[in-house]
Design a protein around this motif. Structure first.
Motif, PDB file in Angstrom:
ATOM      1  N   ARG A   1       0.846  -1.392  -0.144  1.00  0.00           N
ATOM      2  CA  ARG A   1       0.106  -0.197   0.265  1.00  0.00           C
ATOM      3  C   ARG A   1       1.234   1.365   0.281  1.00  0.00           C
ATOM      4  O   ARG A   1       0.637   2.479  -0.628  1.00  0.00           O
ATOM      5  CB  ARG A   1      -0.941  -0.270   1.189  1.00  0.00           C
ATOM      6  CG  ARG A   1      -1.332   1.212   2.169  1.00  0.00           C
ATOM      7  CD  ARG A   1      -2.239   1.293   1.241  1.00  0.00           C
ATOM      8  NE  ARG A   1      -3.362   2.945   1.428  1.00  0.00           N
ATOM      9  CZ  ARG A   1      -4.505   3.957   0.642  1.00  0.00           C
ATOM     10  NH1 ARG A   1      -4.032   3.552  -0.772  1.00  0.00           N
ATOM     11  NH2 ARG A   1      -4.901   4.145   1.362  1.00  0.00           N
ATOM     12  N   THR A   2       2.037   1.040   0.942  1.00  0.00           N
ATOM     13  CA  THR A   2       2.993   2.411   0.971  1.00  0.00           C
ATOM     14  C   THR A   2       3.564   2.236  -0.580  1.00  0.00           C
ATOM     15  O   THR A   2       3.546   3.934  -1.018  1.00  0.00           O
ATOM     16  CB  THR A   2       3.847   2.134   2.313  1.00  0.00           C
ATOM     17  OG1 THR A   2       3.195   2.114   3.409  1.00  0.00           O
ATOM     18  CG2 THR A   2       5.024   3.408   1.777  1.00  0.00           C
ATOM     19  N   ASP A   3       4.238   1.782  -0.905  1.00  0.00           N
ATOM     20  CA  ASP A   3       4.910   1.765  -2.421  1.00  0.00           C
ATOM     21  C   ASP A   3       3.742   2.226  -3.594  1.00  0.00           C
ATOM     22  O   ASP A   3       4.003   3.012  -4.416  1.00  0.00           O
ATOM     23  CB  ASP A   3       5.523   0.319  -2.394  1.00  0.00           C
ATOM     24  CG  ASP A   3       6.626   0.729  -1.755  1.00  0.00           C
ATOM     25  OD1 ASP A   3       6.846   0.903  -1.001  1.00  0.00           O
ATOM     26  OD2 ASP A   3       7.363  -1.109  -1.830  1.00  0.00           O
ATOM     27  N   LEU A   4       2.447   1.850  -3.140  1.00  0.00           N
ATOM     28  CA  LEU A   4       1.623   1.882  -4.226  1.00  0.00           C
ATOM     29  C   LEU A   4       1.656   3.516  -4.663  1.00  0.00           C
ATOM     30  O   LEU A   4       1.280   3.983  -5.750  1.00  0.00           O
ATOM     31  CB  LEU A   4       0.428   0.863  -4.207  1.00  0.00           C
ATOM     32  CG  LEU A   4       0.539  -0.190  -4.926  1.00  0.00           C
ATOM     33  CD1 LEU A   4      -0.489  -1.405  -5.000  1.00  0.00           C
ATOM     34  CD2 LEU A   4       0.979  -0.489  -6.249  1.00  0.00           C
ATOM     35  N   LEU A   5       1.243   4.342  -3.733  1.00  0.00           N
ATOM     36  CA  LEU A   5       1.448   5.683  -3.436  1.00  0.00           C
ATOM     37  C   LEU A   5       2.289   6.439  -4.082  1.00  0.00           C
ATOM     38  O   LEU A   5       3.626   6.197  -3.612  1.00  0.00           O
ATOM     39  CB  LEU A   5       0.639   6.467  -1.898  1.00  0.00           C
ATOM     40  CG  LEU A   5      -0.354   5.454  -1.827  1.00  0.00           C
ATOM     41  CD1 LEU A   5      -0.630   5.973  -0.073  1.00  0.00           C
ATOM     42  CD2 LEU A   5      -1.099   6.102  -2.325  1.00  0.00           C
ATOM     43  N   ASP A   6       2.507   7.126  -5.058  1.00  0.00           N
ATOM     44  CA  ASP A   6       2.691   7.788  -5.568  1.00  0.00           C
ATOM     45  C   ASP A   6       2.329   9.015  -5.314  1.00  0.00           C
ATOM     46  O   ASP A   6       1.809  10.455  -6.306  1.00  0.00           O
ATOM     47  CB  ASP A   6       3.212   7.278  -7.175  1.00  0.00           C
ATOM     48  CG  ASP A   6       4.791   8.501  -8.028  1.00  0.00           C
ATOM     49  OD1 ASP A   6       4.724   8.833  -7.265  1.00  0.00           O
ATOM     50  OD2 ASP A   6       3.886   8.193  -8.863  1.00  0.00           O
ATOM     51  N   VAL A   7       3.257   9.910  -3.883  1.00  0.00           N
ATOM     52  CA  VAL A   7       2.543  11.209  -3.491  1.00  0.00           C
ATOM     53  C   VAL A   7       2.624  12.316  -4.366  1.00  0.00           C
ATOM     54  O   VAL A   7       3.470  13.700  -4.854  1.00  0.00           O
ATOM     55  CB  VAL A   7       2.208  10.689  -1.746  1.00  0.00           C
ATOM     56  CG1 VAL A   7       2.067  12.856  -1.858  1.00  0.00           C
ATOM     57  CG2 VAL A   7       1.114  10.387  -1.966  1.00  0.00           C
ATOM     58  N   GLY A   8       4.595  12.011  -4.539  1.00  0.00           N
ATOM     59  CA  GLY A   8       5.321  13.314  -4.855  1.00  0.00           C
ATOM     60  C   GLY A   8       5.785  14.271  -3.961  1.00  0.00           C
ATOM     61  O   GLY A   8       5.153  15.052  -4.492  1.00  0.00           O
ATOM     62  N   ALA A   9       5.826  14.038  -2.582  1.00  0.00           N
ATOM     63  CA  ALA A   9       5.896  14.856  -1.682  1.00  0.00           C
ATOM     64  C   ALA A   9       7.165  16.411  -1.426  1.00  0.00           C
ATOM     65  O   ALA A   9       8.197  15.631  -2.547  1.00  0.00           O
ATOM     66  CB  ALA A   9       5.612  13.649  -0.297  1.00  0.00           C
TER      67      ALA A   9
END
Length: 656
Positions: free
Chosen positions: A42-50
């Protein structure tokens, strides 16, 4: 990959196990490994680009995802960002912007341009505290900021726009309904009605929100099992009663199952309308499973149902495990079902049996409500202490009044208003609801104003909370006498942290706020005019109710003395220098055991002091808020920082 491998091997071992004694250890390993694997995926799938640094003022255009009204202005979330001054690689996936004006005509799906200052999502304000950046990461938000002036509308959404999807349509409906409700019912009454109908709580005033918290009624503001259960129960019970009035139909059709089938889509529609928060998702899953149990003629209330709901929620959102909403809602539900299911709950179940006198019915109902409230309060108290560091003393009294008011008055009117809203015929329902909401707010403010309504204690650490959670599950799941072993473990885990030592010095990441602990255990602050949000979080974490500014304290020569260059703080006679000006730094390093400089140390004035006894502004900037513990007898210093407790995570990059 290692986690996935361990999970796969453990599940293979479970399938090959034949005896219970061999099954349980492998099953435990398989579940833990599967949970960690799910969280990693779940963490790796989120590509937030903080965002990693402060940017702006910069002009950006983006598509509006949501508009959340606040007491002063609104907050909007933008995606599909474009900005001529920033390369695409530096733009986050989504940003959240605070607006003071010009937001009233903006709807989800519109494209707007704003002149904004962008900041990375804030890290915790206290070591081990709530991580705002983590919360933003799992919401898909890579930066936060505020606008300069009004946003400029570039394009409106329309039916043929391929961006006009279900989520946008729901967000638009939610915003329109909230605005209409607040237009009919002004003030906190309208804001509270909008919160119950759409899940939009932003417009409720801080005073009323705080009163609800202090009165132990904050759970009524968050859409959870109470609200969704009541909506589904009202539809189920109402339709079943209506069908029972039709003898020809009632004698030939399974009216109970038909009512259950009809209640499910209504509950799902309410879930979508209120925004699908974690408590709402958990409640809907449990309601859905309960309705399925009705269809297959099984008991709709069991711990298996709660376990299934927890597995589904954690599979979809594993990050919710450490959230307050997940822990509070599941703790209350598990405890309540355990009490009503156990043999020891015979007296509770007897309170629901028919055949009571006219006087006995309200007495029995009051008894059941009291037991329910006590069980829910006891079950959620450890988690409330961990997240908020506070206990509502009169929460039972407030809930005895507020819960029946919500169950028998407010929520039925909410259901009626939602059904009439598409026809704009809900104004009279809203005005009737306002009377009950005013009564609810009156109860909250009155209970919160009682002497000693809130007890603040230092936040419960994570390790004791985990022990309490495991022991609580042991107590609720088992039926044999050995389950009572959990009680002393829970009590010790609650009491033990009360004896821990609180920090003597706290300094925020900007070095603009310093807190010092006086000999009486109270905290003095360098200022009470700035950094109010950080100060409030510190006080919640430390459980302190008495604060003062250094310049407002009387005689403090025995523990603190200040001049224009800095202060000398003494803990049991042990000196700590707090330097405001580099001109006094050389003298501070000669006479103090610990030197804290609120300015960068660029000179060699402190070569004689060990590096672990010298901290400057750059240390606070890099590692976040620092908390120091001083031991004068051992001449030792212990400290913790925000970054040391966060670990290396996608959202914890810190400043460049």
């Amino acid at each position: 990959m290692p986690l996935a491998t361990v999970s796969l091997l453990a599940w293979i071992a479970v399938l090959l196990s034949k005896g219970r004694g061999v099954l349980w250890p492998f099953l435990l390993v398989a579940l833990i490994a599967s949970g960690l694997t799910t969280a990693k995926i779940r963490t790796d799938l989120l590509d937030v680009g903080a965002l990693k640094r402060k940017v702006g003022p910069v002009e950006l255009s983006g598509r509006v995802i949501s508009v959340e009204a606040r007491e002063m202005g609104a907050r909007i979330v933008l995606e599909d960002l474009k900005g001529p001054e920033l390369p695409v690689s530096e733009l986050p996936t989504r940003i959240r912007i605070s607006l003071r004006d010009g937001w009233q005509e903006i709807r989800p799906g519109y494209r707007v341009t704003v002149l904004t200052m962008l900041l990375p999502p804030a890290r915790p304000a206290f070591p081990g505290g709530f991580d705002f950046a983590r919360n933003a990461y799992f919401q898909g938000i890579g930066a936060v900021g505020f606008s300069f002036g009004k946003p400029l509308l570039v394009a409106r959404a329309h039916g043929g726009d391929n961006h006009t999807d279900l989520a946008t349509w729901l967000a638009t409906a939610r915003q329109s309904l909230s605005a209409r409700v607040r237009g009919v019912l002004p003030g906190d009454t309208g804001a509270l009605a909008a919160a119950l109908m759409t899940g939009d709580r932003g417009a409720i005033s801080p005073e009323s929100t705080q009163a609800m918290r202090d009165a132990g009624l904050a759970h009524l503001l968050a859409i959870s099992g109470l609200h969704l259960g009541l909506i589904a129960g009202l539809v189920f019970g109402g339709l079943r009663a209506l069908f029972a009035l039709l003898p020809f139909f009632a004698l030939r059709a399974p009216i109970k199952k038909i009512a259950a089938v009809a209640a499910a889509p209504v509950a799902f529609s309410y879930l979508l309308l209120v925004g699908s928060s974690i408590p709402a998702e958990r409640a809907f899953i449990m309601v859905l499973l309960a309705l399925v149990a009705v269809l297959i003629d099984r008991s709709p209330i069991s711990l298996r149902l709660v376990g299934a709901a927890a597995l589904v929620v954690l599979f979809l959102r594993p990050e919710s495990l450490v959230s307050a909403s997940f822990q509070l809602s599941f703790a209350a539900v598990v405890a309540l079902i355990a009490v009503f299911e156990k043999p020891e709950g015979r007296q509770v179940r007897a309170a629901r049996q028919p055949g009571l006198s006219a006087l006995g019915v309200p007495i029995r109902y009051l008894a059941v409500l009291s037991i329910t409230s006590v069980v829910a309060i006891v079950a959620t108290t450890p988690f409330a202490l961990h997240h908020f560091g506070r206990f509502a003393v009169y929460g039972l009294l407030a809930n005895l009044i507020a819960v029946p008011l919500m169950a028998f008055g407010i929520m039925p009117l909410v259901l009626c208003a939602l059904l009439l809203a598409p026809f704009t015929a809900d104004a009279w329902i809203l005005k009737l609801m306002a009377i009950l909401l005013e009564l609810l707010l009156t109860v909250a403010h009155y209970v919160a104003s009682l002497p000693g309504a809130v007890v603040k204690i230092p936040s419960l650490p994570t390790l004791p909370l985990v022990v309490i959670a495991v022991a609580g599950l042991w107590l609720c799941i088992w039926r044999r006498p050995w389950r009572y072993i959990a009680l002393p473990i829970i009590l010790l885990s609650l009491v033990a942290p009360l004896s821990r030592t609180l920090p003597d010095i706290i300094i925020d990441e900007s070095a603009d706020l310093v807190a010092l602990r006086d000999p009486n255990g109270h905290y003095g602050f360098s200022t009470l005019r700035r950094q109010t949000f950080e100060r409030q979080i510190w006080m919640e974490a430390l459980g302190s109710q008495s604060v003062f500014a250094w310049d407002e304290k009387g005689d403090r020569n025995d523990w603190l003395s200040c001049d224009g260059l800095g202060c000398l703080y003494r803990k049991d006679g042990w000196p700590v220098a707090i330097s405001f000006d580099g001109r006094g730094l050389e003298e501070d390093c000669r006479r103090a055991a610990l030197v804290i400089s609120l300015e960068p140390v660029r000179s060699a004035h402190c070569d004689d002091i060990p590096r672990d006894r010298l901290f400057d502004r750059f240390d606070f900037w890099r590692n976040g808020t620092h908390a120091f513990w001083l031991d004068a007898q051992r001449a030792s210093v212990t400290y913790r920082t925000v970054e040391s407790l966060r670990g290396l995570r996608p959202w914890s990059g810190g400043p460049d």
